[in-house]
Motif scaffolding. Structure first.
Motif, PDB file in Angstrom:
ATOM      1  N   SER A  68       8.482  -2.577   5.468  1.00 38.20           N
ATOM      2  CA  SER A  68       7.735  -2.519   4.210  1.00 38.20           C
ATOM      3  C   SER A  68       6.324  -3.061   4.332  1.00 38.20           C
ATOM      4  O   SER A  68       5.485  -2.813   3.462  1.00 38.20           O
ATOM      5  N   SER A  69       6.031  -3.812   5.391  1.00 36.89           N
ATOM      6  CA  SER A  69       4.699  -4.398   5.545  1.00 36.89           C
ATOM      7  C   SER A  69       3.721  -3.472   6.251  1.00 36.89           C
ATOM      8  O   SER A  69       2.534  -3.788   6.325  1.00 36.89           O
ATOM      9  N   ILE A  70       4.193  -2.366   6.773  1.00 38.84           N
ATOM     10  CA  ILE A  70       3.342  -1.472   7.547  1.00 38.84           C
ATOM     11  C   ILE A  70       2.689  -0.454   6.625  1.00 38.84           C
ATOM     12  O   ILE A  70       3.350   0.176   5.795  1.00 38.84           O
ATOM     13  N   ALA A  71       1.374  -0.296   6.756  1.00 34.44           N
ATOM     14  CA  ALA A  71       0.601   0.723   6.041  1.00 34.44           C
ATOM     15  C   ALA A  71      -0.173   1.554   7.063  1.00 34.44           C
ATOM     16  O   ALA A  71      -0.332   1.159   8.225  1.00 34.44           O
ATOM     17  N   ILE A  72      -0.664   2.698   6.635  1.00 30.35           N
ATOM     18  CA  ILE A  72      -1.354   3.637   7.523  1.00 30.35           C
ATOM     19  C   ILE A  72      -2.813   3.733   7.115  1.00 30.35           C
ATOM     20  O   ILE A  72      -3.136   3.921   5.931  1.00 30.35           O
ATOM     21  N   ASN A  73      -3.700   3.565   8.093  1.00 28.41           N
ATOM     22  CA  ASN A  73      -5.129   3.739   7.846  1.00 28.41           C
ATOM     23  C   ASN A  73      -5.481   5.218   7.659  1.00 28.41           C
ATOM     24  O   ASN A  73      -4.635   6.107   7.828  1.00 28.41           O
ATOM     25  N   ALA A  74      -6.743   5.478   7.323  1.00 30.90           N
ATOM     26  CA  ALA A  74      -7.201   6.863   7.145  1.00 30.90           C
ATOM     27  C   ALA A  74      -7.159   7.645   8.448  1.00 30.90           C
ATOM     28  O   ALA A  74      -6.945   8.861   8.451  1.00 30.90           O
ATOM     29  N   ASP A  75      -7.318   6.925   9.588  1.00 33.94           N
ATOM     30  CA  ASP A  75      -7.273   7.613  10.873  1.00 33.94           C
ATOM     31  C   ASP A  75      -5.869   7.715  11.440  1.00 33.94           C
ATOM     32  O   ASP A  75      -5.678   8.185  12.563  1.00 33.94           O
ATOM     33  N   GLY A  76      -4.856   7.244  10.681  1.00 28.49           N
ATOM     34  CA  GLY A  76      -3.472   7.377  11.110  1.00 28.49           C
ATOM     35  C   GLY A  76      -2.922   6.203  11.886  1.00 28.49           C
ATOM     36  O   GLY A  76      -1.759   6.238  12.307  1.00 28.49           O
ATOM     37  N   THR A  77      -3.678   5.122  12.087  1.00 26.82           N
ATOM     38  CA  THR A  77      -3.180   3.956  12.822  1.00 26.82           C
ATOM     39  C   THR A  77      -2.483   3.004  11.856  1.00 26.82           C
ATOM     40  O   THR A  77      -2.986   2.729  10.766  1.00 26.82           O
ATOM     41  N   PRO A  78      -1.321   2.486  12.229  1.00 23.00           N
ATOM     42  CA  PRO A  78      -0.604   1.557  11.341  1.00 23.00           C
ATOM     43  C   PRO A  78      -1.226   0.162  11.405  1.00 23.00           C
ATOM     44  O   PRO A  78      -1.795  -0.245  12.412  1.00 23.00           O
ATOM     45  N   TYR A  79      -1.075  -0.587  10.312  1.00 19.22           N
ATOM     46  CA  TYR A  79      -1.541  -1.973  10.267  1.00 19.22           C
ATOM     47  C   TYR A  79      -0.648  -2.742   9.300  1.00 19.22           C
ATOM     48  O   TYR A  79       0.062  -2.165   8.475  1.00 19.22           O
ATOM     49  N   CYS A  80      -0.707  -4.074   9.423  1.00 20.11           N
ATOM     50  CA  CYS A  80       0.116  -4.955   8.579  1.00 20.11           C
ATOM     51  C   CYS A  80      -0.617  -5.182   7.265  1.00 20.11           C
ATOM     52  O   CYS A  80      -1.728  -5.734   7.243  1.00 20.11           O
ATOM     53  N   ASP A  81      -0.016  -4.788   6.173  1.00 23.88           N
ATOM     54  CA  ASP A  81      -0.661  -4.831   4.866  1.00 23.88           C
ATOM     55  C   ASP A  81      -0.202  -6.061   4.095  1.00 23.88           C
ATOM     56  O   ASP A  81       0.981  -6.427   4.113  1.00 23.88           O
ATOM     57  N   TRP A  82      -1.153  -6.704   3.389  1.00 18.04           N
ATOM     58  CA  TRP A  82      -0.884  -7.884   2.597  1.00 18.04           C
ATOM     59  C   TRP A  82      -1.354  -7.672   1.164  1.00 18.04           C
ATOM     60  O   TRP A  82      -2.168  -6.798   0.887  1.00 18.04           O
ATOM     61  N   VAL A  83      -0.857  -8.515   0.282  1.00 19.55           N
ATOM     62  CA  VAL A  83      -1.298  -8.542  -1.109  1.00 19.55           C
ATOM     63  C   VAL A  83      -2.200  -9.756  -1.283  1.00 19.55           C
ATOM     64  O   VAL A  83      -1.807 -10.890  -0.985  1.00 19.55           O
ATOM     65  N   VAL A  84      -3.436  -9.538  -1.757  1.00 20.97           N
ATOM     66  CA  VAL A  84      -4.408 -10.611  -1.998  1.00 20.97           C
ATOM     67  C   VAL A  84      -4.729 -10.613  -3.491  1.00 20.97           C
ATOM     68  O   VAL A  84      -5.174  -9.601  -4.035  1.00 20.97           O
TER      69      VAL A  84
END
Length: 320
Positions: A68-84
């Motif tokens: 659930s913490s993984i999100a996808i950038n516009a270029d298709g690379t995954p990254y760890c997403d947080w709530v700020v």
């Protein structure tokens, strides 16, 4: 011509040990040591601010392993997403991490200054055991922190999926880092528990037999402490912490038994005697002879008469 490089007079440590240092000198020494300790903390804070980004990446690994913490950038690379939630949360979080790292990095400086101020008031054998306990306390705290990091990695998914939503969701970054650091702190402090028992034994307060007789109380208090102090509401972290405390208690009891055997304190001298039992010592009666004659007191001479005091006008001059 030879120059005398040897320092004249006693050192500050010797003056504090023999009590010749004045109160002003103590306050001045405390001021100097606090200044040096603050310099060590400032240097550690600067280093912590530099390495705060890698430290944060290390702390976020248990959360980033969740799908659930993984999100996808516009270029298709995954990254760890947080709530700020707030604008300044990320900067304040970096400063908090820098402070934690600064305390650890600067600990040799401020701990030495603290020890140098306290050590003159201790005896030689007390200073020796203090070195031993400090050398054991640091690895124990580190072991507790590593165990806490392991617990967070295995219980985070259970905590989120056992909630009302029933699935893992994204977390707020400040609350997550606070949760992980609190876990590390609680586990590290809990791992110092056997040192308290060893200090009681090495100072002769309790024996190993007495420590072993407390096992029911220790087991109950270990589980109660783990249930109350651990931020992890899941059963995995609380049970693991309580079991580790019980194991450390048994190890401390074994070390205390070896210390009692080394000092010859296998059991109490009067452990098997009843409180109302009469002493087995034989009664020895010694006859009392005639007392020596007392000499007659010598007469006291009469006191000499006291001279009449001079009048006030003759005892003081115009200056007094």
């Amino acid at each position: 011509m030879k120059l005398a490089l040897r320092r004249q007079g006693p050192t500050k440590f010797q003056q504090a040990s023999d009590g010749s240092m004045t109160l002003i000198d103590h306050i001045r020494e405390l001021r100097n040591r606090l200044f040096i300790a603050s310099l060590g903390l400032i240097v550690g804070l600067i280093i912590g601010f530099i390495v705060s980004q890698p430290v944060f990446h290390l702390l976020e690994q248990p959360y980033c392993r969740l799908p659930s913490s993984i999100a996808i950038n516009a270029d298709g690379t995954p990254y760890c997403d947080w709530v700020v939630l707030n604008v300044t949360d990320t900067l304040i979080l970096r400063l908090k991490i820098a402070l934690w790292v600064g305390l650890i990095v600067g600990s040799p400086v401020w701990l030495y200054q603290l020890w140098a101020f306290i050590a003159p008031g201790l005896h030689r054998h007390e200073r020796k055991w203090a070195y031993v306990f400090v050398a054991i306390a640091a690895p124990l705290f580190a072991a507790g922190g590593v165990l806490a990091y392991f617990v967070v990695g295995h219980s985070l998914a259970f905590i989120m999926e056992a909630g009302v939503l029933g699935e893992a969701t994204k977390l707020e970054v400040s609350s997550y880092v606070g949760f992980v650091t609190n876990m590390i702190l609680i586990f590290g402090v809990a791992f110092e528990f056997p040192l308290i028992l060893l200090m009681l034994n090495f100072t002769g307060v309790v024996s190993a037999k007495k420590l072993l007789s407390w096992w029911r109380i220790v087991v109950f208090l270990s589980f109660a402490f783990a249930a109350i102090a651990t931020p992890d509401p899941g059963p995995f972290g609380m049970t693991l912490l309580a079991l580790c405390m019980v194991v450390l208690y048994l190890i401390a009891t074994g070390v205390a038994a070896l210390n009692d055997r080394r000092k010859g304190r296998k059991e109490e001298i009067y452990a098997e005697l009843d409180d109302d039992q009469i002493s087995p010592l034989e009664e020895e009666r010694v006859p009392v002879g005639a007392f020596d004659p007392v000499e007659a007191p010598s007469p006291i001479e009469a006191p000499e008469p006291v001279a009449r005091p001079r009048p006030l006008e003759g005892r003081f001059d115009d200056m007094t």
